[in-house]
Design a protein around this motif. Structure first.
Motif, mmCIF file in Angstrom:
data_model
loop_
_atom_site.group_PDB
_atom_site.id
_atom_site.type_symbol
_atom_site.label_atom_id
_atom_site.label_comp_id
_atom_site.label_asym_id
_atom_site.label_seq_id
_atom_site.Cartn_x
_atom_site.Cartn_y
_atom_site.Cartn_z
ATOM 1 N N PRO A 96 0.682 -1.363 0.013
ATOM 2 C CA PRO A 96 0.106 -0.005 0.035
ATOM 3 C C PRO A 96 0.731 1.098 -0.080
ATOM 4 O O PRO A 96 0.168 2.237 -0.296
ATOM 5 C CB PRO A 96 -0.824 -0.081 1.441
ATOM 6 C CG PRO A 96 0.021 -0.886 2.039
ATOM 7 C CD PRO A 96 0.482 -1.995 1.312
ATOM 8 N N CYS A 110 1.088 2.240 -3.532
ATOM 9 C CA CYS A 110 -0.168 2.534 -3.906
ATOM 10 C C CYS A 110 -0.347 3.887 -3.502
ATOM 11 O O CYS A 110 -0.779 4.914 -4.191
ATOM 12 C CB CYS A 110 -1.281 1.924 -3.187
ATOM 13 S SG CYS A 110 -1.335 0.132 -3.951
ATOM 14 N N SER A 137 -0.775 7.230 -5.740
ATOM 15 C CA SER A 137 -2.207 7.942 -6.070
ATOM 16 C C SER A 137 -2.060 9.540 -5.567
ATOM 17 O O SER A 137 -2.585 10.349 -6.001
ATOM 18 C CB SER A 137 -3.133 7.229 -4.948
ATOM 19 O OG SER A 137 -2.679 7.417 -3.581
ATOM 20 N N CYS A 166 -5.720 3.615 1.149
ATOM 21 C CA CYS A 166 -4.673 2.601 0.650
ATOM 22 C C CYS A 166 -4.299 1.207 1.680
ATOM 23 O O CYS A 166 -4.200 0.141 1.215
ATOM 24 C CB CYS A 166 -3.486 3.284 0.491
ATOM 25 S SG CYS A 166 -3.300 4.330 -0.925
ATOM 26 N N SER A 168 -5.924 -2.388 0.728
ATOM 27 C CA SER A 168 -4.835 -3.554 0.974
ATOM 28 C C SER A 168 -5.209 -4.632 2.097
ATOM 29 O O SER A 168 -5.045 -5.757 1.659
ATOM 30 C CB SER A 168 -3.480 -2.906 1.410
ATOM 31 O OG SER A 168 -2.493 -3.826 1.456
ATOM 32 N N PHE A 173 -4.981 1.903 -8.046
ATOM 33 C CA PHE A 173 -3.533 1.539 -7.517
ATOM 34 C C PHE A 173 -3.604 0.306 -6.495
ATOM 35 O O PHE A 173 -2.912 -0.686 -6.678
ATOM 36 C CB PHE A 173 -2.649 2.399 -7.205
ATOM 37 C CG PHE A 173 -2.054 3.363 -8.087
ATOM 38 C CD1 PHE A 173 -1.090 2.770 -9.158
ATOM 39 C CD2 PHE A 173 -2.301 4.659 -8.102
ATOM 40 C CE1 PHE A 173 -0.539 3.664 -10.056
ATOM 41 C CE2 PHE A 173 -1.842 5.465 -9.022
ATOM 42 C CZ PHE A 173 -0.682 4.828 -9.907
ATOM 43 N N SER A 174 -4.789 0.107 -5.784
ATOM 44 C CA SER A 174 -5.149 -0.863 -4.863
ATOM 45 C C SER A 174 -5.299 -2.144 -5.648
ATOM 46 O O SER A 174 -5.177 -3.221 -4.901
ATOM 47 C CB SER A 174 -6.134 -0.207 -3.895
ATOM 48 O OG SER A 174 -5.539 0.721 -2.993
ATOM 49 N N VAL A 211 -1.644 -2.814 -8.362
ATOM 50 C CA VAL A 211 -0.159 -2.868 -7.758
ATOM 51 C C VAL A 211 -0.194 -4.213 -7.049
ATOM 52 O O VAL A 211 0.835 -5.040 -7.441
ATOM 53 C CB VAL A 211 0.067 -1.893 -6.836
ATOM 54 C CG1 VAL A 211 1.330 -1.999 -6.127
ATOM 55 C CG2 VAL A 211 0.490 -0.539 -7.788
#
Length: 837
Positions: free
Chosen positions: A228, A231, A235, A270, A274, A351-352, A355
């Motif tokens: 995270p 992430c 972000s 994040c 995660s 992104f969560s 990634v």
């Protein structure tokens, strides 16, 4: 295969959209290509966002607020060629010992004058900078050097004074034994915002180890817990890059307000996303059948937890986008924050999902399940099992029982009513000194010295006088004389004995004689003010109220008094009189926001319900969730009113600030609704899953509460700690935001999601899924496929609910597996297949 069997088999197909599934397939099928694309996106965002901090300090020229005073402000700017558009400030010199400074001050004043001359010579924005002779306080403990700079518009934020403030901080006056700082309210606010941004970094560094440890306990391994952070990095810079791009095309975007809450919202989300992702992945790996690969478990995780993350992201983005729609938000300085949150939340969701999936696909052994003897894993499993047995299991049994599912909601609502009632005692707080001043900056000390030792400055009230019809010069002067005299007498009489009293000696007018305190027969011009317009059809009058704070409650009473009594009295006689103060503009903007809030919040709620209706094929599930949130959110605002207006937590060091800043009631409400829905969505997704698997509704709710209890509680605790750091901000308005978010999350996680939401889902249960199709009830909490759950739990090998559920699911589904299925069907989440409908 029967229809009911088909429902059970495809219980994991939450996401069936072909484009989304194709993108998931690309991420997992070509992880190295995906990783390069993600790194390129982060690197590009970082490069674009480089000027972000510099742009925050760039001043902008903004038009007047879109209120009934807009024409008045424009007239004061264009029709009177005088010194009205001068921003005044003072450099205050003092020493920490509170001793006389007159002996040391001369050299220090000369140094500051030299500094001002250098700025005026080298910077274009300082060409009109002027200063006067120094003023010495009666006690001799401080000296003031008045300065001023000409502005082009009333709302212009000149770039020069921030340079003066920064130069004073960097200038070493220590050898004189003195401190020096600007003292105007604007300078204090600007310095406070900069200090807030600096404190944000410190608070984040202090909170990060605690949040990391909590996340590590939840996800099980260090690599997972580090994901995270990547992430968050992506972000933050991606959202800042978008804001920089908007600033490039729209130069008047104001970025002065601190963005503390933006970073901590992204940080909390994040970590939460995660946790949701890796816990589900861990469950998939534990209960995967033979031959099931990491890729299969990743795909299942993306199709299940991915739906929760996507839904949460959509609703949060919608809430912040709605908050960005309030009029004049940019002129207040908050639009860039709501835009940053809108894009920031969207990038957090992106992104969560991408990634962790790409990293686990590239390094499967690193992100796979840890060894059984792992200390972190055993700690989390032990804590989770203990919490389930001692807390969530008995709580779930009680909440879903027929009697308590009716009693608990009523009892909770009754307990929340007194707090919710406090909301109706709220008074909008416009006082910048109480909401936007940080007491840790030297400008605050300088402002207090200016108020205490130099008498501060009276609050000017600018009145614009105008006739409805065009008059000749001679007749017009007689009319303006009568208007001016009537205004002065009315203002003096009506304010007599009040804290904002106006006296005859406080009047600046062409028609008022300060020596005799009476009207003049002929006009007299003032050297310092131009009181008549170019076309002689308008005149200006200035009244000085005894209130030293232009935004105080006393100043607000003065503005309301003028609108309620003086202005109607003048208008009845065919004369137009308008009052301008910055506070009057703020009050009118607040009234506009109150009207707009009904539209914006109503639209946000309707769209959020539509999203939930589409995803879960249920018309009423969104409405049932919102029903459980309405009173708690009112109670959250009521608690904020009780703390900051009535001082409920003064014993704990939380000072009252005269109330919650007026903007917060409008800019935070959408986010609190979306944040409360966030965890309820995660709970209902698990309920929906079990109902799709053939459980009856009550069993599905009970199982969902037991299974999601530890995860959601841990996620909520992470978010509470994140917002507690915002609560520690030295700027009161940012601290109020942190309190609202912190208390709001705690209310939702520890009360609403545990007591209200499950009980509501057990009431009128058919409304949870209508008009969607559900399989016939084939399973219950007590007995599944001939195997008693209680018997299963007594077995030491399957003593946890997770392992018991896994065994029961394997027994149930072993004869129903589809040979063509791409992923494992073990221990499936909520699924619905729109293509089969």
């Amino acid at each position: 295969m029967s229809s009911d069997d088909e429902h059970l088999t495809h219980a994991s197909d939450l996401i069936t959209s072909k484009p989304i599934l194709a993108s998931f397939g690309f991420l997992l099928g070509k992880p190295y290509h995906s990783f390069i694309l993600l790194l390129s996106l982060i690197a590009t965002s970082f490069w674009i966002a480089r000027p972000y901090n510099g742009l925050k300090r760039r001043p902008v020229s903004l038009p007047p607020f879109s209120t009934s005073l807009r024409v008045t402000v424009e007239s004061l700017q264009s029709d009177f060629n005088d010194n009205y558009l001068i921003r005044n400030d003072s450099v205050i010199f003092w020493n920490a010992a509170k001793a006389e400074v007159s002996a040391q001050s001369h050299d220090a004043i000369d140094d500051v004058r030299a500094l001002l001359q250098k700025l005026r010579r080298e910077r274009d924005s300082c060409k009109t900078l002027e200063w006067q002779e120094p003023l010495f306080s009666h006690s001799g403990e401080s000296v003031a050097l008045p300065i001023g700079i000409k502005l082009e518009t009333i709302h212009q934020a000149n770039e020069c004074l921030p340079h003066v403030r920064a130069s004073l901080r960097s200038t070493d006056l220590g050898f004189h034994g003195l401190h020096a700082a600007l003292s105007s309210p604007d300078s204090v606010v600007e310095a406070s915002y900069e200090d807030c941004d600096e404190k944000t970094v410190q608070h984040m560094l202090l909170s990060m180890p605690v949040l990391f440890v909590l996340l590590l306990l939840g996800v099980g391994t260090v690599p997972r817990a580090l994901s995270p952070l990547l992430c968050l990095l992506g972000s933050v810079y991606a959202s800042r890059a978008v804001v920089v791009g908007i600033k490039y095309f729209w130069d008047d975007l104001s970025m002065a307000a601190p963005d503390t809450q933006v970073i901590f919202v992204q940080l909390a989300l994040c970590f939460d996303y995660s946790l949701f992702y890796w816990v589900r992945f861990s469950q998939e790996r534990k209960h995967a059948g033979e031959g099931s690969s990491v890729q299969d478990s990743l795909m299942t995780t993306m199709r299940t937890s991915g739906l929760v993350i996507i839904t949460s992201t959509l609703i949060l983005t919608l809430a912040f986008a709605g908050a960005s729609c309030y009029p004049d938000l940019n002129k207040l300085g908050y639009l860039h924050c709501t835009l940053s949150l809108t894009f920031g939340v969207a990038f957090v969701g992106f992104f969560s999902l991408t990634v962790p999936s790409v990293l686990a696909s590239m390094f499967p052994s690193t992100f796979d399940e840890p060894a059984e003897d792992s200390m972190v894993t055993n700690t989390w499993r032990g804590a989770s099992s203990s919490a389930s047995k001692t807390c969530f299991r008995p709580l779930a049994a009680m909440v879903t029982s027929r009697a308590w599912s009716h009693i608990l909601p009523v009892a909770v609502m009754i307990c929340l009513l007194p707090l919710a009632g406090k909301l109706y005692e709220a008074r909008p707080n416009f006082d910048l000194a109480l909401t936007d001043f940080s007491k840790t900056v030297p400008e605050y000390t300088a402002n207090q010295i200016w108020q205490d030792q130099f008498g501060g400055s009276k609050t000017p009230l600018t009145l614009l006088l105008e006739q409805k019809s065009h008059l000749q010069a001679g007749a017009g002067e007689k009319v303006f004389r009568d208007m001016s005299c009537r205004l002065v007498r009315s203002a003096v009489v009506l304010t007599q004995g009040t804290s904002f009293e106006i006296k005859y000696s406080d009047v600046i007018s062409r028609w008022w004689n300060l020596d005799s305190n009476d009207c003049r027969d002929s006009p007299q011009d003032w050297s310092s003010e131009v009181l008549v317009s170019h076309d002689s059809q308008k005149e200006k009058m200035i009244l000085a109220s005894r209130s030293k704070n232009a935004f105080s409650s006393e100043a607000q009473e003065m503005v309301e008094l003028f609108w309620d009594k003086i202005q109607p009295f003048m208008n009845e006689n065919g004369q137009l009189v308008d009052l301008y103060t910055p506070l009057a503009e703020q009050i009118l903007v607040e009234k506009r926001y109150e009207a707009w809030s009904r539209i914006i919040l109503g639209t946000t709620v309707i769209l959020a319900c539509c999203i939930l209706m589409y995803i879960f094929s249920s018309v009423f599930v969104g409405l049932k969730m919102l029903m459980t949130l309405a009173l708690p959110i009112m109670a959250e605002y009521g608690m904020a009113v009780a703390v900051y207006e009535h001082g409920w937590l003064e014993w704990a060091g939380v000072a009252r600030t005269g109330g919650v800043k007026w903007t917060l009631f409008y800019t935070t409400s959408g986010f609190l609704i979306a944040l409360a829905l966030d965890y309820d969505i995660f709970l209902f997704a698990r309920v929906y899953e079990h109902r799709k698997q053939g459980y009856d509704n009550t069993s599905a709710v009970r199982l969902a509460l037991e299974e999601t209890g530890p995860v959601i509680t841990l996620a909520g605790t992470i978010m509470v700690i994140s917002f507690a750091c915002v609560f520690l901000s030295p700027v009161p308005v940012i601290s109020q935001i942190g309190f609202l978010y912190c208390f709001g999350v705690a209310m939702d996680v520890y009360i609403v999601r545990l007591l209200l939401a499950p009980a509501t889902l057990c009431f009128l249960e058919d409304m949870n899924y209508w008009p969607g199709e559900m399989p016939k009830v084939q399973r219950s909490y007590a007995d599944v496929n001939g195997v008693s759950r209680e018997t299963c739990l007594k077995n030491e090998a399957t003593s946890s609910y997770a392992s018991c559920e896994s065994m029961l699911m394997q027994n149930m589904n072993s004869h129903q597996r589809n040979a063509d299925a791409a992923i494992s069907d073990t221990f499936r989440y909520v699924q619905f297949d729109q293509q089969q409908k």
